[in-house]
Each structure stands twice: as structure tokens, then as C-alpha cells.
Motif scaffolding. Structure first.
Motif, PDB file in Angstrom:
ATOM      1  N   ASN A 234       0.756  -1.152  -0.033  1.00  0.00           N
ATOM      2  CA  ASN A 234       0.064  -0.046   0.126  1.00  0.00           C
ATOM      3  C   ASN A 234       0.729   1.260   0.059  1.00  0.00           C
ATOM      4  OD1 ASN A 234      -2.801  -0.919  -0.267  1.00  0.00           O
ATOM      5  ND2 ASN A 234      -2.825  -1.672   1.963  1.00  0.00           N
ATOM      6  N   ASP A 235       1.894   1.142   0.676  1.00  0.00           N
ATOM      7  CA  ASP A 235       2.833   2.309   1.067  1.00  0.00           C
ATOM      8  C   ASP A 235       3.553   2.489  -0.601  1.00  0.00           C
ATOM      9  OD1 ASP A 235       2.526   2.604   3.638  1.00  0.00           O
ATOM     10  OD2 ASP A 235       4.053   1.184   3.857  1.00  0.00           O
ATOM     11  N   ALA A 240       3.926   5.636  -5.864  1.00  0.00           N
ATOM     12  CA  ALA A 240       3.716   5.869  -7.062  1.00  0.00           C
ATOM     13  C   ALA A 240       2.741   6.667  -7.564  1.00  0.00           C
ATOM     14  CB  ALA A 240       3.347   4.373  -7.619  1.00  0.00           C
ATOM     15  N   GLU A 241       1.686   6.778  -6.987  1.00  0.00           N
ATOM     16  CA  GLU A 241       0.579   7.819  -7.149  1.00  0.00           C
ATOM     17  C   GLU A 241       1.044   9.082  -6.939  1.00  0.00           C
ATOM     18  OE1 GLU A 241      -3.741   6.807  -5.601  1.00  0.00           O
ATOM     19  OE2 GLU A 241      -2.612   7.841  -4.167  1.00  0.00           O
ATOM     20  N   ASP A 242       1.515   9.561  -5.815  1.00  0.00           N
ATOM     21  CA  ASP A 242       2.049  10.783  -5.245  1.00  0.00           C
ATOM     22  C   ASP A 242       2.992  11.286  -6.531  1.00  0.00           C
ATOM     23  OD1 ASP A 242       2.006  12.901  -3.615  1.00  0.00           O
ATOM     24  OD2 ASP A 242       3.936  12.461  -3.121  1.00  0.00           O
ATOM     25  N   GLU A 354       1.188  -0.217 -19.737  1.00  0.00           N
ATOM     26  CA  GLU A 354       2.003  -0.291 -18.451  1.00  0.00           C
ATOM     27  C   GLU A 354       3.328   0.673 -18.420  1.00  0.00           C
ATOM     28  OE1 GLU A 354       3.181  -4.282 -17.609  1.00  0.00           O
ATOM     29  OE2 GLU A 354       4.493  -3.594 -15.935  1.00  0.00           O
ATOM     30  N   ILE A 355       3.353   1.754 -17.529  1.00  0.00           N
ATOM     31  CA  ILE A 355       4.268   2.745 -17.378  1.00  0.00           C
ATOM     32  C   ILE A 355       4.919   2.371 -16.202  1.00  0.00           C
ATOM     33  CG2 ILE A 355       3.291   4.457 -18.604  1.00  0.00           C
ATOM     34  CD1 ILE A 355       2.199   5.691 -16.354  1.00  0.00           C
ATOM     35  N   VAL A 356       4.244   1.558 -15.191  1.00  0.00           N
ATOM     36  CA  VAL A 356       4.918   1.277 -13.726  1.00  0.00           C
ATOM     37  C   VAL A 356       4.662  -0.132 -13.469  1.00  0.00           C
ATOM     38  CG1 VAL A 356       4.795   1.594 -11.263  1.00  0.00           C
ATOM     39  CG2 VAL A 356       4.717   3.507 -12.837  1.00  0.00           C
ATOM     40  N   GLY A 357       5.706  -0.795 -13.035  1.00  0.00           N
ATOM     41  CA  GLY A 357       5.564  -2.123 -12.396  1.00  0.00           C
ATOM     42  C   GLY A 357       6.413  -2.099 -11.077  1.00  0.00           C
ATOM     43  N   GLY A 400       9.361   0.400 -10.960  1.00  0.00           N
ATOM     44  CA  GLY A 400      10.221   1.058 -12.001  1.00  0.00           C
ATOM     45  C   GLY A 400       9.169   1.725 -12.574  1.00  0.00           C
ATOM     46  N   LEU A 401       9.580   2.922 -13.044  1.00  0.00           N
ATOM     47  CA  LEU A 401       8.868   3.642 -13.944  1.00  0.00           C
ATOM     48  C   LEU A 401       9.651   3.706 -15.520  1.00  0.00           C
ATOM     49  CD1 LEU A 401       6.396   6.230 -14.402  1.00  0.00           C
ATOM     50  CD2 LEU A 401       8.454   7.327 -14.104  1.00  0.00           C
ATOM     51  N   GLY A 402       9.020   3.519 -16.583  1.00  0.00           N
ATOM     52  CA  GLY A 402       9.623   3.752 -17.946  1.00  0.00           C
ATOM     53  C   GLY A 402       9.331   5.015 -18.308  1.00  0.00           C
ATOM     54  N   VAL A 403      10.846   5.735 -18.655  1.00  0.00           N
ATOM     55  CA  VAL A 403      10.591   7.210 -18.906  1.00  0.00           C
ATOM     56  C   VAL A 403      10.129   7.441 -20.171  1.00  0.00           C
ATOM     57  CG1 VAL A 403      12.099   8.957 -19.454  1.00  0.00           C
ATOM     58  CG2 VAL A 403      12.613   7.881 -17.377  1.00  0.00           C
ATOM     59  N   GLU A 404      10.640   6.559 -21.080  1.00  0.00           N
ATOM     60  CA  GLU A 404       9.948   6.796 -22.481  1.00  0.00           C
ATOM     61  C   GLU A 404       8.426   6.649 -22.833  1.00  0.00           C
ATOM     62  OE1 GLU A 404      12.742   5.171 -21.623  1.00  0.00           O
ATOM     63  OE2 GLU A 404      14.191   6.767 -22.756  1.00  0.00           O
ATOM     64  N   ARG A 405       7.715   5.571 -21.867  1.00  0.00           N
ATOM     65  CA  ARG A 405       6.601   5.230 -22.232  1.00  0.00           C
ATOM     66  C   ARG A 405       5.659   6.615 -21.433  1.00  0.00           C
ATOM     67  NH1 ARG A 405       5.398  -1.057 -21.102  1.00  0.00           N
ATOM     68  NH2 ARG A 405       6.408  -1.729 -23.154  1.00  0.00           N
TER      69      ARG A 405
END
Length: 431
Positions: A234-235, A240-242, A354-357, A400-405
Motif C-alpha cells: 500500500n505504501d 507511485a501515485e504521488d 503499463e508505465i509502472v511495475g 520501476g517507471l519507464g521514462v519513454e512510455r
RNA sequence: UCCACAGUAGCUCAAUGGCAGAGCAUCCGGCUGUUAACCGGAGGGUUGCAGGUUCGAGUCCCGCCUGUGGAGCCA
């Protein structure tokens, strides 16, 4: 006399300035001629009036070809008719270098033609706007973590083995030590960082040798991976949301002109506010069922499934608790349902996928060791990783967040190849 | 790896199996407020490669090459 940039012209109306740059376009009406100057910060119209200038200066117009470099002197005037809003009535114009016939004209071109000339294509206004937004996004990523006590913890590019044991990796010879592989994720190293510093982020290029050939895939792409000790799933979703909200707001604050240039629908970005909807994998499969899309429960979602699941939401959608069978070995299982992993993906709206996993990580030594064996991974290569569970293991999570996507989604563009200066794809390694 | 689509002038594209064309770019000329400026003129082609059908192929058939985006995999 002030030497200055086009972005400063609004402060210099009425003054004589010197500008230097490249010829973006030109037009002539005989005894009055217009040069559109590009200097990297904007474009400005330069006016040559025959009666006010020497023959020599007036005729520099004839020699200037598209993308020739030159410098000008003139008085700044506000003009609604001028592209960029300002024009210079020139008193001088000097050629620096005459360009040969420039291949990229202000008309349409095909993707192959442009990609072959990517080193020149980045000069055009649309690419310029996209790459400026990329800059803002990367700046926002660093600003977000740096201002919240995270330490930048760089992971190596050369790794001894696959991080996740799934995707195909680029292989290279590494002296007497055998094969090395280009990293597909810095996450495992990020976990070591989280145990040392509490909150870290890994930010660097990652490599996938998959023969993916779609608008969402590059072989080399940038990923930012925060990892936080004592965070549960949850944290992790809260973070990720913030974080995503912050990135989008930064672009809205800093790049309105660029968003206008690429004709992005701003209202779609303005919706990106907390809280994001959160649904479980199970609920996501029910959306597919309701829409009549055939799907085998237990599989991972394909790209068309992701689009169908997320298309009714106006902001990023968090999907959590995927079947553990389709997720990586290091993800902790849900104590409420051992068939599910404490994983989460974030699907961008408008079908960007998907941009975050991310996930909560397995923190129990014995369970993690069993997983490594189950996945038939080379245990020696993960010995250091198991140490993190031997010496003061704690619950921890990251993503992980994909920058290009992310850039593609925020810019609303078709293909990730335009979101990085020099895209690396399966059939393209030049320029 | 599999599926689909495409390849004609520098670029973007047209051409019922019947003379290879247009716009832009380039070059020449005209125009004192242009806005992807406009107007007049000129040059520019091994129709991706190789074979076949036909009196005749850019067009139909076979093979190959290149590109595109989709599947799988993932950010």
C-alpha cells in the motif's frame, strides 16, 4: 548592445540586440524579406527592408539556405504577425556558415526518412517540444526523490546474470570472467541501497534484447526505480501515485507552450490527480469478462487487455495482486491468498498501457531461496542478494517507471521512438 | 519467430494491363508585410532486386530484400 537569446526577447522590446542561430525558413516579397531565425530557445522573425540596408546586407538573404547559421543585429518589436510573437528589424546580418541543401523540409516526411536523419530531425519544432518535455519529466523525477530524502543509488550496467531470469539479455565478453550482461533492471541493487540508506532510487538506462517490434518498445530505455525499506504494497502504491501526479503537474507548469506545439489535449493531463483508482487483478479480469473479451484467468494481461481494462478511467489505474505465477521470483506472496503476488502495475490512460511495475519484495530468506531454486536461477549469482535477507531483513517495496512510455503518454504521441534523442530499436542502431 | 500492409523524381504521393505525372524542394525571373507566402519558367526517373505471364507490366504471378505496426515479452 546586448547579445541574447530569443526566449529573452519579451524583456527587450525597443532595444537593439544581437541574435545568432540557424535559418528555419525564409520568405520574400521583393523589397521586403523575412528570415525566420531559430536559436534553440525559440524562433524570431527577422525583417530585411531594402531601403534601410546596404545592398550587401540585403542580399545575404539570397545566400542563406535552410539551416544556414548566421547572426543578426536589430531592434526588437512586438508583432502579432510574427511567428514567435517578436521580430527584429535588421540593421545587420552576417552569414556564419552556408548549409548545403537541407533534407528535412517544412513538408511531410516518412518515418524511415526522418529516423535516418534523427541527428537533424531533433531541430524541428515538434521533436524539440517533445524532448523539452522529456527534460522536464527527468528533472521532476530527480526533484521529487531528492526533496524527499531519497539517495540516488546507481546500479551497474554490466551484470553477471539476469535480474529476473525471464527476458533475453544483451551479452558481452568480460575479460577472464566470462560473460557479462547489460542490465535489464537496477532493482536488486536498489534493494541493497534501501537496506543501507532507507530510501533510494536507481536511475539509468536498461536493456532488453527481446525482439519486440511495437510502438511501446525500445531495446535501450531509461527507468527510474525507487526502493524503500519498511514500505508495504500500500505504501508503494501511495508513493507511485504521488510521484506520477507530481511529474504530470511539473509538465503542466513548465511546458504549456510545448504541449500546445504538439497539440496535446491538456484536460486529459489535468485529470491526473490523486487518488488513482485501485483494482485487484481479479476485478480487472471481471472488467474483461463484462466486455466480452476472451481471457484465461491466471495469465498476464496483453496490450489489448490493458487498453480494455483502463479505457474507462480518466487517470492512471493501479492494478494489484497479480497471480504469482506470472510475476518475478522476488515478489512477496499475499498472505491472504498465496496464489497472488503483492505486485502492482500502473496502466496509463488513453491506451498507453503499463508505465509502472512494482511490488513488495520477498523478505524471508528461506522462501526467497526456494523461489530462486524453483525458477532454476544460478544460486551463486544471487548469494549477495540473499545476504540482504540474512542480515537484518525488513519488509520493503519499490517500483520501476519507464521514462519513454511516460513521455509518450504525457505528450500523447504514437511511438516511443520520438521520446528519446536517439532511439535504439531492433532494426535500428544508427545514427 | 509469426501475421498484416507498403516500396514510383531529393521528399510526400498519383497513374482501368496501353505515352511516367502532381505538389513541395532545387535553379532562373517577379513582387515593400510574408505566415508550410504567392505568381511565371526550367532541370530532375534502372517504378526496391531478380525471374515469369502478356502484343504490351509501375499495375498480374513466384522468390528475395528493405521498411512499417501488431502478436508474444515487457517499462
Amino acid at each position: 548592445m546586448t547579445k541574447t537569446y530569443i526566449s529573452d526577447l519579451s524583456k527587450l522590446v525597443g532595444q537593439e540586440v544581437e541574435l545568432q542561430g540557424w535559418l528555419y525558413n525564409k520568405r520574400s516579397s521583393g523589397k521586403i524579406r523575412f528570415l525566420i531565425l531559430r536559436d534553440g530557445t525559440g524562433i524570431a522573425q527577422c525583417v530585411l527592408v531594402k531601403n534601410n540596408l546596404s545592398e550587401e546586407v540585403f542580399n545575404t538573404f539570397d545566400a542563406l539556405t535552410q539551416e544556414s547559421s548566421f547572426k543578426v543585429k536589430g531592434v526588437v518589436k512586438q508583432s502579432d504577425k510574427a511567428p514567435g510573437g517578436f521580430e527584429l528589424e535588421l540593421s545587420d546580418c552576417t552569414i556564419i556558415s552556408v548549409a548545403q541543401e537541407y533534407p528535412i523540409t517544412p513538408k511531410e516526411h516518412g518515418v524511415e526518412f526522418l529516423a535516418d536523419r534523427r541527428h537533424l530531425w531533433v531541430r524541428s519544432s515538434r521533436q524539440h517540444a517533445i524532448l523539452r518535455i522529456r527534460h522536464t519529466i527527468i528533472h521532476a523525477i530527480r526533484e521529487y526523490f531528492d526533496s524527499r530524502g531519497f539517495i540516488l543509488f546507481d546500479a551497474p550496467i554490466f551484470t553477471p546474470a539476469a535480474c529476473e531470469g525471464t527476458s533475453t539479455l544483451f551479452e558481452t565478453d568480460y575479460f577472464e570472467l566470462g560473460k557479462a550482461y547489460l542490465t535489464q533492471s537496477g532493482q536488486l541493487y536498489g534493494e541493497a541501497g534501501a537496506m543501507a540508506f532507507g530510501k533510494v532510487y536507481v536511475f539509468g538506462p536498461t536493456f532488453r534484447a527481446e525482439k519486440s517490434k511495437t510502438r511501446r518498445h525500445l531495446t535501450e530505455f531509461w527507468m527510474v526505480e525507487p526502493e524503500v525499506a519498511f514500505n508495504d504494497l500500500n505504501d508503494n502504491m501511495d508513493l507511485a501515485e504521488d510521484f506520477l501526479e507530481f511529474i504530470v503537474q511539473s509538465v503542466l507548469k513548465n511546458n504549456m507552450e510545448d504541449l500546445k506545439t504538439i497539440e496535446r489535449n491538456i484536460s486529459k493531463l489535468e485529470n491526473v490527480k490523486k487518488p488513482f483508482p485501485r483494482i485487484s487483478y481479479h476485478e480487472a479480469t471481471e472488467i474483461l469478462k463484462r466486455k466480452g473479451i476472451p481471457f484465461d484467468y491466471g495469465n498476464d494481461f496483453g496490450a489489448p487487455d490493458e487498453t480494455a481494462i483502463s479505457e474507462d478511467y480518466d487517470r492512471p489505474l493501479i492494478v494489484h495482486r497479480y497471480p504469482s505465477a506470472v510475476k518475478a521470483f522476488y515478489m512477496k506472496r499475499d498472505p491472504q491468498d498465496e496464489t497472488k503476488a503483492l505486485a502492482m502495475d500502473i496502466l496509463a490512460p488513453e491506451g498507453y498501457g503499463e508505465i509502472v511495475g512494482g511490488s513488495q519484495r520477498e523478505d524471508d530468506y528461506d522462501v526467497l531461496l526456494a523461489r530462486i531454486k524453483e525458477h532454476e536461477l544460478p544460486q551463486e549469482a544471487f548469494d549477495w542478494y540473499l545476504d540482504l535477507r540474512r542480515y537484518g531483513s525488513v519488509p520493503h517495496s519499490g517500483f520501476g517507471l519507464g521514462v519513454e512510455r511516460t513521455v509518450a503518454w504525457i505528450c500523447g504521441i504514437e511511438h516511443v521512438r520520438e521520446t528519446i534523442p536517439f532511439a535504439r530499436m531492433i532494426y535500428r542502431i544508427t545514427p
